[in-house]
Design an enzyme around this catalytic site. Structure first.
Site, PDB file in Angstrom:
ATOM      1  N   ASN A  17      35.951  44.985  44.567  1.00  0.00           N
ATOM      2  CA  ASN A  17      35.452  43.718  45.107  1.00  0.00           C
ATOM      3  C   ASN A  17      35.089  43.918  46.578  1.00  0.00           C
ATOM      4  O   ASN A  17      35.962  44.062  47.420  1.00  0.00           O
ATOM      5  CB  ASN A  17      36.543  42.645  44.945  1.00  0.00           C
ATOM      6  CG  ASN A  17      36.113  41.276  45.438  1.00  0.00           C
ATOM      7  OD1 ASN A  17      35.123  41.139  46.151  1.00  0.00           O
ATOM      8  ND2 ASN A  17      36.864  40.261  45.073  1.00  0.00           N
ATOM      9  N   CYS A  62      33.650  35.525  49.496  1.00  0.00           N
ATOM     10  CA  CYS A  62      32.937  36.248  48.433  1.00  0.00           C
ATOM     11  C   CYS A  62      31.668  35.526  47.979  1.00  0.00           C
ATOM     12  O   CYS A  62      30.794  36.133  47.363  1.00  0.00           O
ATOM     13  CB  CYS A  62      33.854  36.492  47.240  1.00  0.00           C
ATOM     14  SG  CYS A  62      35.279  37.504  47.663  1.00  0.00           S
ATOM     15  N   HIS A 119      29.032  38.274  41.388  1.00  0.00           N
ATOM     16  CA  HIS A 119      29.979  38.828  42.345  1.00  0.00           C
ATOM     17  C   HIS A 119      30.963  39.693  41.553  1.00  0.00           C
ATOM     18  O   HIS A 119      31.450  39.297  40.501  1.00  0.00           O
ATOM     19  CB  HIS A 119      30.711  37.688  43.057  1.00  0.00           C
ATOM     20  CG  HIS A 119      31.897  38.146  43.816  1.00  0.00           C
ATOM     21  ND1 HIS A 119      31.839  39.194  44.712  1.00  0.00           N
ATOM     22  CD2 HIS A 119      33.195  37.717  43.824  1.00  0.00           C
ATOM     23  CE1 HIS A 119      33.037  39.389  45.228  1.00  0.00           C
ATOM     24  NE2 HIS A 119      33.877  38.514  44.703  1.00  0.00           N
TER      25      HIS A 119
HETATM   26  N1  COA Z   1      49.967  47.147  39.476  1.00  0.00           N
HETATM   27  C1  COA Z   1      50.953  46.888  38.600  1.00  0.00           C
HETATM   28  N2  COA Z   1      51.438  45.662  38.408  1.00  0.00           N
HETATM   29  C2  COA Z   1      50.900  44.654  39.101  1.00  0.00           C
HETATM   30  C3  COA Z   1      49.854  44.847  40.019  1.00  0.00           C
HETATM   31  C4  COA Z   1      49.394  46.159  40.195  1.00  0.00           C
HETATM   32  N3  COA Z   1      48.409  46.470  41.065  1.00  0.00           N
HETATM   33  N4  COA Z   1      49.521  43.661  40.565  1.00  0.00           N
HETATM   34  C5  COA Z   1      50.306  42.732  39.990  1.00  0.00           C
HETATM   35  N5  COA Z   1      51.154  43.340  39.114  1.00  0.00           N
HETATM   36  C6  COA Z   1      52.188  42.719  38.300  1.00  0.00           C
HETATM   37  C7  COA Z   1      52.762  41.457  38.895  1.00  0.00           C
HETATM   38  O1  COA Z   1      53.729  41.768  39.857  1.00  0.00           O
HETATM   39  C8  COA Z   1      53.358  40.799  37.681  1.00  0.00           C
HETATM   40  O2  COA Z   1      54.585  41.387  37.413  1.00  0.00           O
HETATM   41  P1  COA Z   1      55.845  40.531  36.885  1.00  0.00           P
HETATM   42  O3  COA Z   1      55.391  39.980  35.576  1.00  0.00           O
HETATM   43  O4  COA Z   1      56.898  41.554  36.792  1.00  0.00           O
HETATM   44  O5  COA Z   1      56.047  39.484  37.921  1.00  0.00           O
HETATM   45  C9  COA Z   1      52.396  41.178  36.559  1.00  0.00           C
HETATM   46  O6  COA Z   1      51.645  42.315  37.053  1.00  0.00           O
HETATM   47  C10 COA Z   1      51.460  40.077  36.138  1.00  0.00           C
HETATM   48  O7  COA Z   1      50.898  39.513  37.325  1.00  0.00           O
HETATM   49  P2  COA Z   1      49.679  38.520  37.239  1.00  0.00           P
HETATM   50  O8  COA Z   1      49.238  38.188  38.621  1.00  0.00           O
HETATM   51  O9  COA Z   1      49.988  37.381  36.312  1.00  0.00           O
HETATM   52  O10 COA Z   1      48.614  39.483  36.516  1.00  0.00           O
HETATM   53  P3  COA Z   1      47.178  39.154  36.004  1.00  0.00           P
HETATM   54  O11 COA Z   1      47.023  39.523  34.591  1.00  0.00           O
HETATM   55  O12 COA Z   1      46.738  37.777  36.408  1.00  0.00           O
HETATM   56  O13 COA Z   1      46.287  40.207  36.821  1.00  0.00           O
HETATM   57  C11 COA Z   1      44.891  40.214  38.753  1.00  0.00           C
HETATM   58  C12 COA Z   1      46.322  40.188  38.215  1.00  0.00           C
HETATM   59  C13 COA Z   1      44.952  40.094  40.268  1.00  0.00           C
HETATM   60  C14 COA Z   1      44.241  41.498  38.339  1.00  0.00           C
HETATM   61  C15 COA Z   1      44.101  39.020  38.162  1.00  0.00           C
HETATM   62  O14 COA Z   1      44.866  37.833  38.280  1.00  0.00           O
HETATM   63  C16 COA Z   1      42.793  38.825  38.823  1.00  0.00           C
HETATM   64  O15 COA Z   1      41.928  39.660  38.810  1.00  0.00           O
HETATM   65  N6  COA Z   1      42.577  37.618  39.365  1.00  0.00           N
HETATM   66  C17 COA Z   1      41.342  37.286  40.043  1.00  0.00           C
HETATM   67  C18 COA Z   1      41.414  37.849  41.391  1.00  0.00           C
HETATM   68  C19 COA Z   1      40.091  37.883  42.043  1.00  0.00           C
HETATM   69  O16 COA Z   1      39.128  38.296  41.464  1.00  0.00           O
HETATM   70  N7  COA Z   1      40.069  37.455  43.288  1.00  0.00           N
HETATM   71  C20 COA Z   1      38.953  37.524  44.103  1.00  0.00           C
HETATM   72  C21 COA Z   1      38.028  36.394  43.818  1.00  0.00           C
HETATM   73  S1  COA Z   1      36.759  36.504  44.969  1.00  0.00           S
END
Ligand code: COA
Length: 326
Positions: free
Chosen positions: A283, A116, A253
């Site tokens: 993304n 990215c 980004h």
């Molecule tokens: N729909 C519903 N629930 C989801 C889900 C989805 N698409 N994806 C994850 N969950 C759930 C998980 O399973 C977890 O459930 P649990 O508590 O029962 O285990 C819960 O949501 C929380 O997961 P978590 O990963 O802690 O959520 P979060 O608040 O961190 O949000 C992201 C997840 C991926 C949206 C967030 O972490 C994020 O955007 N991170 C950065 C990722 C990114 O930008 N990467 C690319 C960089 S180039």
């Protein structure tokens, strides 16, 4: 100040494939909802390339639009750098495929792999050729088919990514050596290979001999993103000799609306100065910055002479920022 040669962006172009995938579409294949995706990421939809579109096809469309905006043709191009993590083939470089499809003459063409952060890395790399007189008309392209790397059973990743391409034409122009010059004024690039496990693809030529799927510890990536990006932005501004507060447009980004807002808040940036396309594009990895730049140019917000700050973080981990006067 003595005169210097700057790498100036003379044209911008973007291309999004026609296929639209909404959050509701994804809720039919994994346990998720439109509400969850919008609240946690700001994403409403993403584009998906058709089965017969390779990443070079997306790149070529974006490149043609950037060349037209610059008033140049493929004949003028002597350097092509494609930032991609989803190449057409393991080799040759997608840049050489783009060169052939555009009909550009023999020149320099290679890919940059920084996931990215690829566009920021590629732009900084191109500067080394353009500002030193090694290239007169460079195409710097970010192009991705990220949907091809998705594990469609993993709701934590498959809802986040989309396909697209963006391109800029870079040309040398003499400047006064001041921050009023048009062109790339400064950058900061970073990598920390110890953080690989947070975001990677679990396949490759010399290991599994498969393409693999994207794997991510989303909440860990999130934690690193705001801190890392903010440091690189500050370093790039210092390298350019400008204050972060003097930047006209921040072009991040587009990973997650909450990361965009977190970085803006940490750096004291007015949210009205942030170009955001994450809702419509999701993304698109290396393509997201040039696509956002293109959007800002097309809708008239970004004007020649304005100071732009581009920033990104991605797998590696890699991250970085560029300051340029448009
Ligand atoms: N729909 C519903 N629930 C989801 C889900 C989805 N698409 N994806 C994850 N969950 C759930 C998980 O399973 C977890 O459930 P649990 O508590 O029962 O285990 C819960 O949501 C929380 O997961 P978590 O990963 O802690 O959520 P979060 O608040 O961190 O949000 C992201 C997840 C991926 C949206 C967030 O972490 C994020 O955007 N991170 C950065 C990722 C990114 O930008 N990467 C690319 C960089 S180039």
């Amino acid at each position: 100040m003595s005169k210097v040669v700057r790498s100036v962006v003379t044209g911008v172009g973007g291309y999004l494939p026609e296929g639209v995938v909404t959050n509701d579409d994804l809720a039919k294949i994994v346990d998720t909802s439109d509400e969850w995706i919008r609240e946690r990421t700001g994403i409403r939809q993403r584009r998906k390339a058709s089965d017969d579109q390779a990443v070079s096809d997306l790149a070529v469309e974006a490149a043609k639009r950037a060349l037209a905006a610059a008033g140049r043709t493929a004949e003028d191009v002597d350097l092509i750098i494609v930032a991609t993590t989803t190449p057409d083939l393991t080799f040759p470089a997608t840049a050489t495929i783009v060169q052939r499809k555009l009909g550009a003459p023999v020149g320099i063409a290679f890919d940059v792999q920084a996931v990215c952060s690829g566009f920021v890395y590629a732009l900084s790399t191109a500067d080394g050729f353009v500002a030193r007189g090694r290239a007169k008309c460079a195409l710097v392209i970010g192009a991705e088919c990220m949907t091809r790397l998705m594990d469609w059973t993993d709701r934590g990743t498959c809802v986040l990514f989309g396909d697209g391409a963006g391109a800029v034409v870079l040309e040398p122009q003499e400047g006064e050596g001041t921050t009023d010059d048009r062109g790339l004024l400064g950058f900061a690039l970073r990598a920390d290979g110890t953080k690989q496990d947070l975001l990677y693809v679990d396949g490759g030529v010399s290991t599994t001999r498969t393409t693999g799927y994207l794997r991510m510890q989303g909440n860990q990536v999130f934690r690193h993103a705001v801190v890392n990006i903010s440091e690189a932005v500050t370093a790039a501004a210092a390298d350019a000799g400008v204050e972060v507060s003097s930047v006209d447009w921040f072009i991040p980004h587009q990973a997650n609306q909450r990361i965009l807002e977190g970085v803006a808040k940490r750096l004291g940036i007015d949210e009205n100065k942030v170009i955001s396309t994450v809702a419509e594009h999701a993304n698109t990895s290396a393509a997201s910055i040039p696509l956002a730049l293109d959007q800002g140019v097309q809708d008239g917000r970004i004007k020649p002479g304005q100071l732009l700050l581009l920033e990104a973080m991605g797998g590696g981990l890699t991250w970085g920022a560029c300051v340029l006067r448009f």
